[in-house]
Scaffold this motif. Structure first.
Motif, PDB file in Angstrom:
ATOM      1  N   VAL A 403       0.847  -1.268   0.177  1.00  0.00           N
ATOM      2  CA  VAL A 403      -0.040   0.179  -0.071  1.00  0.00           C
ATOM      3  C   VAL A 403       0.907   1.151  -0.025  1.00  0.00           C
ATOM      4  N   ALA A 404       2.035   1.509   0.782  1.00  0.00           N
ATOM      5  CA  ALA A 404       2.686   2.438   0.861  1.00  0.00           C
ATOM      6  C   ALA A 404       3.578   2.499  -0.487  1.00  0.00           C
ATOM      7  N   ASN A 405       4.013   1.728  -1.106  1.00  0.00           N
ATOM      8  CA  ASN A 405       4.513   1.735  -2.830  1.00  0.00           C
ATOM      9  C   ASN A 405       3.383   2.180  -3.686  1.00  0.00           C
ATOM     10  N   ASP A 439      -5.791   7.076  -2.141  1.00  0.00           N
ATOM     11  CA  ASP A 439      -5.016   6.298  -1.329  1.00  0.00           C
ATOM     12  C   ASP A 439      -5.826   5.160  -1.039  1.00  0.00           C
ATOM     13  N   ASN A 440      -7.076   4.914  -1.737  1.00  0.00           N
ATOM     14  CA  ASN A 440      -7.796   3.558  -1.542  1.00  0.00           C
ATOM     15  C   ASN A 440      -7.945   2.695  -2.873  1.00  0.00           C
ATOM     16  N   CYS A 441      -7.531   3.290  -4.293  1.00  0.00           N
ATOM     17  CA  CYS A 441      -7.749   2.579  -5.082  1.00  0.00           C
ATOM     18  C   CYS A 441      -6.765   3.054  -6.170  1.00  0.00           C
ATOM     19  N   PHE A 442      -6.104   2.022  -6.961  1.00  0.00           N
ATOM     20  CA  PHE A 442      -5.236   2.623  -7.680  1.00  0.00           C
ATOM     21  C   PHE A 442      -4.951   1.747  -9.031  1.00  0.00           C
ATOM     22  N   TRP A 443      -5.150   2.991 -10.333  1.00  0.00           N
ATOM     23  CA  TRP A 443      -5.362   2.290 -11.287  1.00  0.00           C
ATOM     24  C   TRP A 443      -3.830   2.265 -12.355  1.00  0.00           C
ATOM     25  N   LEU A 444      -3.474   1.449 -13.085  1.00  0.00           N
ATOM     26  CA  LEU A 444      -2.232   1.216 -13.466  1.00  0.00           C
ATOM     27  C   LEU A 444      -2.225   1.675 -15.115  1.00  0.00           C
ATOM     28  N   GLN A 445      -1.128   2.384 -15.309  1.00  0.00           N
ATOM     29  CA  GLN A 445      -0.836   2.900 -16.848  1.00  0.00           C
ATOM     30  C   GLN A 445       0.379   2.714 -17.058  1.00  0.00           C
ATOM     31  N   LEU A 455       4.524  -7.147 -12.095  1.00  0.00           N
ATOM     32  CA  LEU A 455       4.201  -5.611 -11.789  1.00  0.00           C
ATOM     33  C   LEU A 455       4.888  -4.994 -10.724  1.00  0.00           C
ATOM     34  N   THR A 456       5.277  -4.013 -10.723  1.00  0.00           N
ATOM     35  CA  THR A 456       6.053  -3.299  -9.611  1.00  0.00           C
ATOM     36  C   THR A 456       5.089  -1.992  -9.350  1.00  0.00           C
ATOM     37  N   ALA A 457       5.473  -1.514  -8.003  1.00  0.00           N
ATOM     38  CA  ALA A 457       5.173  -0.245  -7.373  1.00  0.00           C
ATOM     39  C   ALA A 457       6.241   0.499  -6.720  1.00  0.00           C
TER      40      ALA A 457
END
Length: 636
Positions: A403-405, A439-445, A455-457
């Motif tokens: 989550v932090a990443n 900070d609750n949902c993250f979309w990838l592009q 996949l990385t963050a």
């Protein structure tokens, strides 16, 4: 004279307040307009009515506060013919435009009494149905679109009380803990419970503890500061209210359970009373949450709480087994049964503990010869594990590091990597995330293909996605999302707040989502998932090696609500996952083994029990190959 004035004042305040702490705080424009708006004292005459003051709210005017609530009336919108005013000859508050704002702590319900046919309020906060507003807010703004005539306003909420939330919710039934435990499970029925806080751990972010009254005890699985509030904020409530073990706490929640253990779910804070300075006749030991490694390095006599997997069972009668986490392995010497009894209680069978289960337990550290043990542990929680030889991806529990990443990626760029702004166009325009998604949902592009599909963050491989190969084209589409706390959208409510979200799909999509590589013949693949739009059946299809109709494994699985489906894999292949449309995956499990047979569960020899090759305990009448005291044998 003074006595008359005093009695008149008391009567007036009683009229204004109504039954403030039972049925709400009343603003009565029929009788007490002059007291509510003293700056408009005096009367004037209009064309056909007598009204208060000069008849015109020339600017926003705030009422006298009652129980911490105020009503503010704005001036009429520019260009509107009639002014907002209070009429005194036919008493009522009359608005033609502008707004009416109600302010006060914890507003939960507002009821308007109005002239028939003259009520034209709208609001963007909470829910307004006919003349009744419900929700959770400290300020509610009602916009007036045309002639609205109000006689009374009754407000339910915390207002200016010293103990916010101390009033009983209209929807909650006051019960003892025994009555709560005897009630049926429901997420729709609310109960108010009062009891003593027990076994609350220092630093607990969720608010998990036991609540005890004279009739019994129940486990509380999380406490919010208010109904529908944000999770993992319990320490803020502790800081504000000083909640601790021994305090008398009142909460409201639903009756639920987990693995036959009764729990208070969806609970929120009502009030707290500090515990007495008198020593507790039955004091609860201080519990320290720790890893296996920390317990192994700890001190005897300390009570620890630890979470890990059962990796070996030594004795089912006394409940002796081994618990392992990422830091080490710990011997559990004795397990209490569900009534808290130790000894020959067959606790392993009573709890249904199996190798592979994840457990949270509490117990005192002891040392026998050179072996560190937790003695006579109390079972806090059991999560049934996958069969041995299985691989599981669980998207309901994203680690704090992940989550932090994700947050770091979102802070670095809205258009590259993971972003908490959903739409590509919004991100490119520099829009901020919504309050719900921040900070609750993250979309990838992604701009570049991920190495080996990983996949990385923030430059770190995402642990929860390891082993899955994500398609480069799909990773660039801003269709894949990770929800860590996103329980609902405008389309509906979901089964859980954390999941892997596959967007797009079907004929609109020219690429698969991801691949589960090197799946062996005889394996089974199980998905637990739901549709992103509860009214539509959406889901996935699994394909052998490539997305072609002829390669479809079984049938597509398209649930509406959360459900599971299992596919049998009949030949070695890469399993390609293609979604039909937006859906959420909670968990993936792949069980493997020759011809689909699972590995025998590890059971320490010498306990005298008989097990079949699936690791299940059987009796002497069982026919076939069995294991007894670590030796294979045939029973005829």
């Amino acid at each position: 004279m003074n006595k008359i004035l005093r009695n008149s004042f008391v009567a007036l305040m009683a009229m204004l307040m109504g039954n403030a702490f039972g049925q709400g705080t009343t603003f009565d424009f029929d009788n007490d307009y002059a007291t509510l708006f003293p700056t408009l004292a005096g009367t004037s005459s209009g064309s056909n009515e007598t009204y208060v003051g000069d008849g015109d709210f020339k600017e926003a005017t705030t009422s006298t506060a009652i129980n911490g609530f105020t009503v503010t009336v704005s001036a009429a919108d520019e260009g509107v013919k009639n002014a907002n005013r209070i009429w005194s000859s036919a008493p009522r508050l009359r608005l033609y435009s502008g707004s009416l704002t109600i302010t006060g702590k914890g507003i939960k319900k507002i009821e308007f009494t109005h002239k028939a046919g003259n009520f034209n309020f709208t609001t963007e906060t909470g829910k307004l149905e006919e003349n009744i507003w419900t929700g959770e807010a400290d300020e509610v703004v009602f916009k007036c679109s045309k002639n609205t005539q109000i006689n009374k306003i009754v407000i339910n909420g915390d207002g200016g009380n010293d103990n916010p939330g101390s009033q009983t919710s209209d929807e909650a039934k006051k019960v003892t803990i025994a009555e709560f435990n005897a009630a049926a499970e429901s997420n729709d029925v609310w109960y108010q419970l009062t009891g003593i806080v027990k076994n609350l751990n220092d630093g607990d972010q969720y608010g998990n503890f036991d609540l005890e009254d004279e009739t019994g005890s129940v486990y509380v699985y999380g406490v919010l500061s208010e109904k529908g509030g944000e999770k993992k904020k319990f320490q803020e409530l502790v800081e504000a209210k000083g909640i601790k073990n021994g305090d008398k706490l009142t909460i409201i929640g639903n009756r639920g359970s987990y693995n036959d253990k009764i729990e208070v779910l969806n609970a929120y804070f009502v009030s707290v009373e500090s515990g007495s300075d008198t020593p507790d006749p039955d004091p609860q030991p201080q519990v320290t949450t720790a890893t296996c490694a920390e317990i192994l390095a700890g001190t005897d006599g300390t009570v620890y709480r630890v979470t890990g997997k059962c990796v070996e069972i030594a004795n089912t009668v006394y409940g002796n087994w081994y618990l392992e986490d990422a830091t080490g392995k710990l011997y559990i010497y004795g397990t209490l049964d569900k009534d808290g009894n130790a000894g020959k209680n067959n606790s392993i069978d009573v709890w249904g503990i199996e190798v592979g289960d994840e457990l949270t337990v509490e117990g005192e550290r002891t040392t026998y010869k050179e072996t560190v043990e937790l003695k006579n542990v109390k079972v806090i929680e059991i999560k049934k594990g996958a069969a041995e030889g299985a691989q599981v991806w669980d998207f309901t529990k994203w680690s704090d590091a992940t989550v932090a990443n994700l947050k770091a990626d979102a802070a670095a760029s809205k258009t590259s990597g993971w972003s908490d702004v959903e739409k590509k166009a919004d991100a490119e325009a520099g829009a901020d995330p919504t309050e719900a998604s921040k900070d609750n949902c993250f979309w990838l592009q992604l701009e570049a293909a991920p190495a080996d599909g990983a996949l990385t963050a923030n430059g770190v491989v995402i642990e929860e996605l390891k082993g899955l190969k994500f398609d480069a084209e799909y990773a660039a589409k801003r269709s894949l999302a990770i929800a860590v706390n996103y329980p609902s959208t405008s389309l509906g409510d979901y089964a859980g707040p954390a999941y892997l979200w596959l967007g797009g799909g079907g004929s609109k999509q020219s690429c698969p989502c991801f691949t589960i590589p090197d799946v062996k013949a005889g394996s089974k693949i199980t998905f637990e998932m739901e549709s992103h739009k509860p009214s539509d059946a959406r889901g996935i299809g699994l394909y052998k090696n490539s997305y072609e109709e002829a390669n479809l494994i079984g049938e597509q699985f398209k649930p509406t609500a959360k459900a599971t489906n299992t596919w049998d894999i009949t030949e070695d292949c890469d399993v390609v996952v293609w979604n039909t449309s937006g859906c959420h995956i909670y968990k993936i499990e792949v069980t493997s083994g020759a011809d689909g047979i699972q590995a025998v569960k590890t059971v320490k020899s010498g306990n005298g029990f008989i097990y079949n090759l699936a690791g299940q305990r059987v009796d002497a009448n069982y026919k076939g190959v069995v294991i007894k005291n670590g030796q294979k044998m045939i029973q005829k």
